[in-house]
Design a protein around this motif. Sequence first.
Motif, PDB file in Angstrom:
ATOM      1  N   GLN A 142      -5.995 -35.284 126.896  1.00 34.19           N
ATOM      2  CA  GLN A 142      -5.181 -36.124 126.024  1.00 34.19           C
ATOM      3  C   GLN A 142      -5.049 -35.451 124.664  1.00 34.19           C
ATOM      4  OE1 GLN A 142      -4.019 -39.405 127.240  1.00 34.19           O
ATOM      5  NE2 GLN A 142      -4.569 -38.161 129.009  1.00 34.19           N
TER       6      GLN A 142
ATOM      7  N   ALA B 273     -10.260 -41.126 123.311  1.00 35.24           N
ATOM      8  CA  ALA B 273      -9.407 -40.127 123.979  1.00 35.24           C
ATOM      9  C   ALA B 273     -10.112 -39.567 125.214  1.00 35.24           C
ATOM     10  CB  ALA B 273      -9.039 -39.008 123.008  1.00 35.24           C
TER      11      ALA B 273
ATOM     12  N   LEU C 248      -9.800 -42.089 127.986  1.00 32.38           N
ATOM     13  CA  LEU C 248      -8.463 -42.040 128.583  1.00 32.38           C
ATOM     14  C   LEU C 248      -8.265 -40.773 129.414  1.00 32.38           C
ATOM     15  CD1 LEU C 248      -6.420 -43.516 125.648  1.00 32.38           C
ATOM     16  CD2 LEU C 248      -6.539 -44.448 127.978  1.00 32.38           C
ATOM     17  N   ALA C 249      -8.798 -39.647 128.945  1.00 36.75           N
ATOM     18  CA  ALA C 249      -8.689 -38.394 129.703  1.00 36.75           C
ATOM     19  C   ALA C 249      -9.382 -38.524 131.056  1.00 36.75           C
ATOM     20  CB  ALA C 249      -9.286 -37.238 128.902  1.00 36.75           C
TER      21      ALA C 249
ATOM     22  N   SER D 132      -6.632 -46.131 134.017  1.00 41.09           N
ATOM     23  CA  SER D 132      -6.101 -46.042 132.654  1.00 41.09           C
ATOM     24  C   SER D 132      -5.838 -47.435 132.082  1.00 41.09           C
ATOM     25  CB  SER D 132      -4.840 -45.182 132.607  1.00 41.09           C
ATOM     26  OG  SER D 132      -3.798 -45.772 133.332  1.00 41.09           O
TER      27      SER D 132
ATOM     28  N   CYS E 259      -7.183 -40.853 133.230  1.00 44.93           N
ATOM     29  CA  CYS E 259      -5.904 -40.239 133.621  1.00 44.93           C
ATOM     30  C   CYS E 259      -6.080 -38.913 134.361  1.00 44.93           C
ATOM     31  CB  CYS E 259      -5.034 -40.012 132.385  1.00 44.93           C
ATOM     32  SG  CYS E 259      -4.511 -41.534 131.601  1.00 44.93           S
TER      33      CYS E 259
END
Length: 101
Positions: free
Chosen positions: A90, A79, A82-83, A15, A86
């Motif tokens: 998101q 997004a 990031l999803a 991340s 992580c």
Amino acid sequence: MQVPAEEMPAVSEASRTVIREAKAAGVYVFGGGINSGVASLMVSADGSCETRTYPQTSEFDGGFCVLELPSRDEAISWAARLAAACRCAQELREFHYDSES
């Protein structure tokens, strides 16, 4: 986020890599995690305070990442990055622009 404890360092690094890429791309505005060690506080217009939150956010845990992007498609792309980093979905929201802010 359902990640085994032993995998958290890898998730954190993944991340942070995306955040570093957003900064390098010049789209990063700010971000941070919610401090779960501090109770939420509802502050009324008269200044009175209660240790509570809105019912729909009572289980909120996580953080925020604010990016300034030229389109919703770009926002969806970031997004998704990031999803993946992580290992969880998101939530994507858009700020309403206010020239006075």
